[in-house]
Motif scaffolding. Structure first.
Motif, mmCIF file in Angstrom:
data_model
loop_
_atom_site.group_PDB
_atom_site.id
_atom_site.type_symbol
_atom_site.label_atom_id
_atom_site.label_comp_id
_atom_site.label_asym_id
_atom_site.label_seq_id
_atom_site.Cartn_x
_atom_site.Cartn_y
_atom_site.Cartn_z
ATOM 1 N N LYS A 128 0.832 -1.203 0.000
ATOM 2 C CA LYS A 128 0.000 0.000 0.000
ATOM 3 C C LYS A 128 0.871 1.260 0.000
ATOM 4 C CE LYS A 128 -3.363 -0.144 2.849
ATOM 5 N NZ LYS A 128 -4.139 -0.106 4.127
ATOM 6 N N ALA A 129 1.894 1.262 0.837
ATOM 7 C CA ALA A 129 2.797 2.422 0.885
ATOM 8 C C ALA A 129 3.528 2.617 -0.443
ATOM 9 C CB ALA A 129 3.799 2.250 2.026
ATOM 10 N N ALA A 130 3.931 1.501 -1.075
ATOM 11 C CA ALA A 130 4.624 1.604 -2.362
ATOM 12 C C ALA A 130 3.698 2.152 -3.442
ATOM 13 C CB ALA A 130 5.171 0.238 -2.773
ATOM 14 N N LEU A 131 2.456 1.711 -3.448
ATOM 15 C CA LEU A 131 1.509 2.193 -4.457
ATOM 16 C C LEU A 131 1.175 3.671 -4.255
ATOM 17 C CD1 LEU A 131 -0.915 -0.873 -4.658
ATOM 18 C CD2 LEU A 131 0.869 -0.209 -6.286
ATOM 19 N N VAL A 132 1.024 4.091 -3.005
ATOM 20 C CA VAL A 132 0.791 5.516 -2.742
ATOM 21 C C VAL A 132 1.986 6.341 -3.199
ATOM 22 C CG1 VAL A 132 0.460 7.226 -0.917
ATOM 23 C CG2 VAL A 132 -0.826 5.092 -0.862
ATOM 24 N N TYR A 133 3.189 5.805 -2.996
ATOM 25 C CA TYR A 133 4.386 6.506 -3.471
ATOM 26 C C TYR A 133 4.375 6.635 -4.991
ATOM 27 C CZ TYR A 133 9.253 7.302 -4.707
ATOM 28 O OH TYR A 133 10.401 7.798 -5.261
ATOM 29 N N LEU A 134 3.945 5.594 -5.689
ATOM 30 C CA LEU A 134 3.877 5.672 -7.148
ATOM 31 C C LEU A 134 2.839 6.695 -7.606
ATOM 32 C CD1 LEU A 134 4.130 1.896 -8.157
ATOM 33 C CD2 LEU A 134 5.908 3.654 -8.288
ATOM 34 N N ILE A 135 1.749 6.833 -6.842
ATOM 35 C CA ILE A 135 0.733 7.825 -7.201
ATOM 36 C C ILE A 135 1.297 9.234 -7.082
ATOM 37 C CG2 ILE A 135 -1.481 8.815 -6.510
ATOM 38 C CD1 ILE A 135 -1.791 6.242 -8.005
ATOM 39 N N THR A 136 2.100 9.467 -6.051
ATOM 40 C CA THR A 136 2.668 10.800 -5.836
ATOM 41 C C THR A 136 3.942 11.037 -6.637
ATOM 42 O OG1 THR A 136 3.929 10.005 -3.918
ATOM 43 C CG2 THR A 136 1.713 10.875 -3.513
ATOM 44 N N LEU A 137 4.442 10.031 -7.320
ATOM 45 C CA LEU A 137 5.706 10.163 -8.044
ATOM 46 C C LEU A 137 5.674 11.255 -9.115
ATOM 47 C CD1 LEU A 137 8.538 8.942 -8.156
ATOM 48 C CD2 LEU A 137 7.711 7.332 -9.882
ATOM 49 N N PRO A 138 4.567 11.450 -9.879
ATOM 50 C CA PRO A 138 4.571 12.526 -10.883
ATOM 51 C C PRO A 138 4.801 13.915 -10.312
ATOM 52 C CG PRO A 138 2.777 11.002 -11.318
ATOM 53 C CD PRO A 138 3.364 10.612 -10.002
ATOM 54 N N PHE A 139 4.501 14.132 -9.027
ATOM 55 C CA PHE A 139 4.726 15.444 -8.437
ATOM 56 C C PHE A 139 6.205 15.785 -8.338
ATOM 57 C CE2 PHE A 139 0.490 14.752 -6.268
ATOM 58 C CZ PHE A 139 -0.176 15.638 -7.101
ATOM 59 N N TRP A 140 7.061 14.778 -8.448
ATOM 60 C CA TRP A 140 8.496 15.017 -8.379
ATOM 61 C C TRP A 140 9.070 15.472 -9.714
ATOM 62 C CZ3 TRP A 140 11.264 14.216 -3.753
ATOM 63 C CH2 TRP A 140 10.529 13.634 -2.727
ATOM 64 N N VAL A 141 8.257 15.460 -10.746
ATOM 65 C CA VAL A 141 8.688 15.864 -12.086
ATOM 66 C C VAL A 141 7.983 17.159 -12.446
ATOM 67 C CG1 VAL A 141 8.886 15.169 -14.506
ATOM 68 C CG2 VAL A 141 8.998 13.443 -12.699
ATOM 69 N N SER A 142 8.668 18.048 -13.118
ATOM 70 C CA SER A 142 8.073 19.316 -13.518
ATOM 71 C C SER A 142 6.855 19.085 -14.417
ATOM 72 C CB SER A 142 9.111 20.176 -14.251
ATOM 73 O OG SER A 142 8.514 21.338 -14.798
ATOM 74 N N MET A 143 5.836 19.923 -14.236
ATOM 75 C CA MET A 143 4.624 19.788 -15.024
ATOM 76 C C MET A 143 4.897 20.011 -16.508
ATOM 77 S SD MET A 143 0.972 21.793 -14.659
ATOM 78 C CE MET A 143 0.788 21.234 -12.963
ATOM 79 N N ILE A 144 5.827 20.884 -16.822
ATOM 80 C CA ILE A 144 6.160 21.135 -18.233
ATOM 81 C C ILE A 144 6.713 19.872 -18.875
ATOM 82 C CG2 ILE A 144 7.612 22.498 -19.781
ATOM 83 C CD1 ILE A 144 7.492 24.760 -17.826
ATOM 84 N N LEU A 145 7.579 19.164 -18.162
ATOM 85 C CA LEU A 145 8.130 17.924 -18.699
ATOM 86 C C LEU A 145 7.041 16.876 -18.897
ATOM 87 C CD1 LEU A 145 11.458 17.607 -16.663
ATOM 88 C CD2 LEU A 145 11.135 18.465 -18.987
ATOM 89 N N ARG A 146 6.087 16.819 -17.970
ATOM 90 C CA ARG A 146 5.002 15.842 -18.105
ATOM 91 C C ARG A 146 4.127 16.155 -19.306
ATOM 92 N NH1 ARG A 146 2.050 15.918 -12.583
ATOM 93 N NH2 ARG A 146 3.154 17.870 -12.225
ATOM 94 N N VAL A 147 3.853 17.437 -19.529
ATOM 95 C CA VAL A 147 3.027 17.818 -20.676
ATOM 96 C C VAL A 147 3.785 17.548 -21.979
ATOM 97 C CG1 VAL A 147 1.867 19.734 -21.822
ATOM 98 C CG2 VAL A 147 1.719 19.504 -19.345
ATOM 99 N N TYR A 148 5.082 17.833 -21.995
ATOM 100 C CA TYR A 148 5.874 17.545 -23.197
ATOM 101 C C TYR A 148 5.949 16.041 -23.459
ATOM 102 C CZ TYR A 148 7.591 22.144 -24.549
ATOM 103 O OH TYR A 148 7.677 23.421 -25.030
ATOM 104 N N ALA A 149 5.948 15.244 -22.410
ATOM 105 C CA ALA A 149 5.935 13.788 -22.606
ATOM 106 C C ALA A 149 4.655 13.368 -23.315
ATOM 107 C CB ALA A 149 6.067 13.094 -21.262
ATOM 108 N N TRP A 150 3.523 13.969 -22.943
ATOM 109 C CA TRP A 150 2.268 13.654 -23.632
ATOM 110 C C TRP A 150 2.266 14.166 -25.065
ATOM 111 C CZ3 TRP A 150 -1.556 10.423 -22.993
ATOM 112 C CH2 TRP A 150 -1.741 9.850 -21.739
ATOM 113 N N MET A 151 2.965 15.254 -25.327
ATOM 114 C CA MET A 151 3.086 15.727 -26.708
ATOM 115 C C MET A 151 3.835 14.720 -27.563
ATOM 116 S SD MET A 151 3.916 19.785 -26.084
ATOM 117 C CE MET A 151 4.000 20.115 -27.861
ATOM 118 N N ILE A 152 4.854 14.083 -26.971
ATOM 119 C CA ILE A 152 5.601 13.059 -27.712
ATOM 120 C C ILE A 152 4.740 11.818 -27.913
ATOM 121 C CG2 ILE A 152 7.612 11.535 -27.618
ATOM 122 C CD1 ILE A 152 9.063 13.724 -26.057
ATOM 123 N N ILE A 153 3.972 11.437 -26.884
ATOM 124 C CA ILE A 153 3.149 10.224 -26.987
ATOM 125 C C ILE A 153 2.060 10.367 -28.031
ATOM 126 C CG2 ILE A 153 1.517 8.761 -25.720
ATOM 127 C CD1 ILE A 153 3.149 9.334 -23.199
#
Length: 311
Positions: A128-153
């Motif tokens: 449970k703790a590991a899964l919660v950590y995975l849910i919060t993992l995107p917060f450790w990455v800049s939002m701009i990088l996440r949006v650019y990743a979706w642009m590539i996808i």
């Protein structure tokens, strides 16, 4: 024989009540830094934006102090060549698109978050703790990088078009620069804000109630609708607010994923304060968005208070 004659005179005195003045003043001065911080960081910017929204547009951009409601009027009307007001639905369309995308984003996040949060809550503590950590993992990455990743996808020659081409789809597909691309990026961006409060609410749910629902011949749908959802309503409402409110002011997703063609209120406000140089109009849109959000929050709070009163 009286009780006093049998036991003797009673000389106990009532304790003196403490004067609340000292403790009241201590609580006031202790909270004063927090009030000052909220006033400077929250109330003061809102008051400045409200003042700019009723100011006059400057000749070379910016604003000049005065009282003019043309910024609010420009949302629905535009001044024609003869000075008459003409109804212009272009900004109204942007407002409606913003409300629609924010509502659909909230609904999709809610539909995905409930089963995901329930699955996480049913796992052993370590997993449970590991899964919660995975849910919060995107917060450790800049939002701009996440949006650019979706642009590539979603972009041409990206993983998704290549995958569909493998099954016979035409070459050169691109899913970018439309409302669907904006919606996908918004759902991905705000999904953790929905999962975490829903998980916190489901984790506190008494499992015996679910077992009792099954013992009373309730199927999974009935148990979900009559037991799980009502008891986890505070978490669902909190997650919906955390997703819906920032979705209304989204800027990166419509600007990058929509290519600036599918504008939302956040990008419209940014445009007016930067390239458009119409600060009163941008402030008027911002105040309109703020008032709408406050109305929604007040309605939700009033409904929650009514439910608590009738419970």
């Amino acid at each position: 024989m009286t009780d006093s004659a049998h036991h003797g005179p009673v000389t106990a005195t009532a304790p003196r009540a403490r004067t609340p003045g000292f403790w009241h003043n201590l609580a006031f001065w202790g909270l004063l830094p927090s009030w000052l911080l909220m006033g400077v960081a929250l109330l003061l910017p809102i008051l400045i934006i409200a003042a700019v929204s009723v100011a006059t547009r400057g000749a070379y951009g910016g604003f000049e102090w005065g009282f003019d409601l043309s910024g609010y009027r420009q949302i629905l009307f535009n001044e024609g060549w003869t000075g008459e007001l003409e109804f212009t639905p272009q900004y109204l369309v942007i407002i409606l698109r913003t409300l629609a995308l924010a509502g659909v984003t909230t609904l999709i996040c809610l539909m995905i978050a409930v089963p995901v949060a329930y699955h996480i809550a049913c796992q052993p503590p370590r997993l449970k703790a590991a899964l919660v950590y995975l849910i919060t993992l995107p917060f450790w990455v800049s939002m701009i990088l996440r949006v650019y990743a979706w642009m590539i996808i979603l972009g041409r020659d990206g993983p998704l078009p290549r995958f569909l081409e493998f099954f016979g789809a035409p070459a050169g597909l691109s899913f970018m620069y439309n409302d669907g691309a904006t919606l996908a990026a918004m759902v991905y961006t705000y999904m953790p804000l929905m999962v975490l409060p829903v998980f916190a609410s489901i984790e506190k749910l008494d499992g015996t109630l679910i077992e009792a629902a099954h013992d009373l011949y309730g199927n999974r749908w009935v148990t979900l609708r009559r037991v799980i959802l009502p008891l986890t309503a505070p978490g669902l409402i909190s997650g919906a607010i955390l997703v819906f409110v920032p979705s209304l002011g989204a800027v990166l997703e419509p600007s990058l994923m929509g290519g600036g063609k599918q504008m939302m209120m956040g990008s419209l406000i940014q445009l007016q304060f930067s390239g458009g140089r119409n600060w009163p109009f941008g402030a008027a849109i911002a105040m309109t968005l703020l008032v709408f959000v406050m109305i929604v929050l007040l309605l939700i709070a009033r409904r929650a208070t009514t439910k608590e009163a009738t419970a």
